[in-house]
Design an enzyme around this catalytic site. Structure first.
Site, mmCIF file in Angstrom:
data_model
loop_
_atom_site.group_PDB
_atom_site.id
_atom_site.type_symbol
_atom_site.label_atom_id
_atom_site.label_comp_id
_atom_site.label_asym_id
_atom_site.label_seq_id
_atom_site.Cartn_x
_atom_site.Cartn_y
_atom_site.Cartn_z
ATOM 1 N N VAL A 142 6.379 6.596 -4.394
ATOM 2 C CA VAL A 142 6.309 5.354 -5.164
ATOM 3 C C VAL A 142 7.219 5.416 -6.391
ATOM 4 O O VAL A 142 7.143 4.566 -7.264
ATOM 5 C CB VAL A 142 4.853 5.057 -5.597
ATOM 6 C CG1 VAL A 142 3.948 4.904 -4.388
ATOM 7 C CG2 VAL A 142 4.316 6.142 -6.539
ATOM 8 N N HIS A 158 3.910 3.395 0.943
ATOM 9 C CA HIS A 158 2.715 3.337 0.104
ATOM 10 C C HIS A 158 2.893 2.406 -1.091
ATOM 11 O O HIS A 158 2.144 2.491 -2.064
ATOM 12 C CB HIS A 158 2.345 4.741 -0.387
ATOM 13 C CG HIS A 158 1.954 5.665 0.732
ATOM 14 N ND1 HIS A 158 1.948 7.038 0.591
ATOM 15 C CD2 HIS A 158 1.561 5.414 1.998
ATOM 16 C CE1 HIS A 158 1.571 7.591 1.741
ATOM 17 N NE2 HIS A 158 1.342 6.632 2.607
#
Length: 214
Positions: A142, A158
């Site tokens: 991320v 994600h």
């Protein structure tokens, strides 16, 4: 840069990166053996005769930038402590969990958002854009380091830490803008933490006499 130069440059960097990285970054790199000539040749042959390659990356690709992973032996966060990241179910169920999460993320954001891509991210950019061997990158990370390196077709499996979405109305804002809002609402929140997690969270104990978030 040609394919061979990319691979040679990457191998040279792997061998000598101890002299170029900070000790803090090195602390999160798992033990490994440098790539040898046979491995370089095998990878070069694969890339030379194939295109439309999809690359999957995980936390290990960012350790050389100074972001630790969770599961590596000895240096992974799970190996060094028993604290687990906040789970989605707990986040949506508990107001206190959300406050604790955002307090920790607020403290960690300035450092987390300032990390730079390493040679792996830059090599993947070269393979995608100039050489057109890689058609897409699927990442579990991320941290947006692939984007910072210049990669264009990146699927963040994600999600990303660089946007914040309302779970009620799906409205989205930039994480930097949310940081500004949190700072205005919590002017006395001046704690600094040297720890960091792959998702930008930090270790943060309750401040005596103060609530962690407004």
């Amino acid at each position: 840069m040609t394919l061979e130069l990319i691979l040679r440059h990457h191998r040279t960097w792997i061998i000598s990166f101890k002299s170029k990285c900070s000790l803090h970054s090195l602390a999160f790199v798992p033990k490994h053996n440098p790539a040898d000539e046979a491995e370089i040749e095998k990878l070069k042959h694969f890339l030379k005769y194939r295109d439309n390659i999809c690359v999957l990356t995980g936390a290990g690709v960012s350790t050389e930038s100074g972001i630790p992973d969770y599961r590596s032996e000895e240096v992974g966060l799970y190996a060094r402590n028993t604290n687990k990241p906040v789970q989605y179910q707990d986040f949506v169920r508990s107001d206190q969990v959300r406050k604790r999460y955002w307090a920790r993320n607020y403290i960690g954001w300035p450092r987390f958002s300032s990390f730079h891509p390493n040679q792996t991210h830059l090599a993947l950019y070269q393979l995608e854009v100039p050489l057109k061997r890689v058609s897409c990158i699927i990442t579990q990370n991320v941290d947006r380091l692939h984007h910072k390196a210049g990669s264009r077709n990146v699927l963040e499996l994600h999600g990303t830490a660089f946007h914040v979405m309302c779970l009620g109305c799906d409205n989205r804002i930039y994480r930097n803008d949310f940081q500004t809002a949190l700072a205005k609402l919590n002017p006395n929140m001046t704690i600094v933490s040297k720890t960091i997690r792959p998702d930008g969270d930090v270790e943060l104990s309750q401040v005596r006499g103060k609530k962690p978030m407004a």
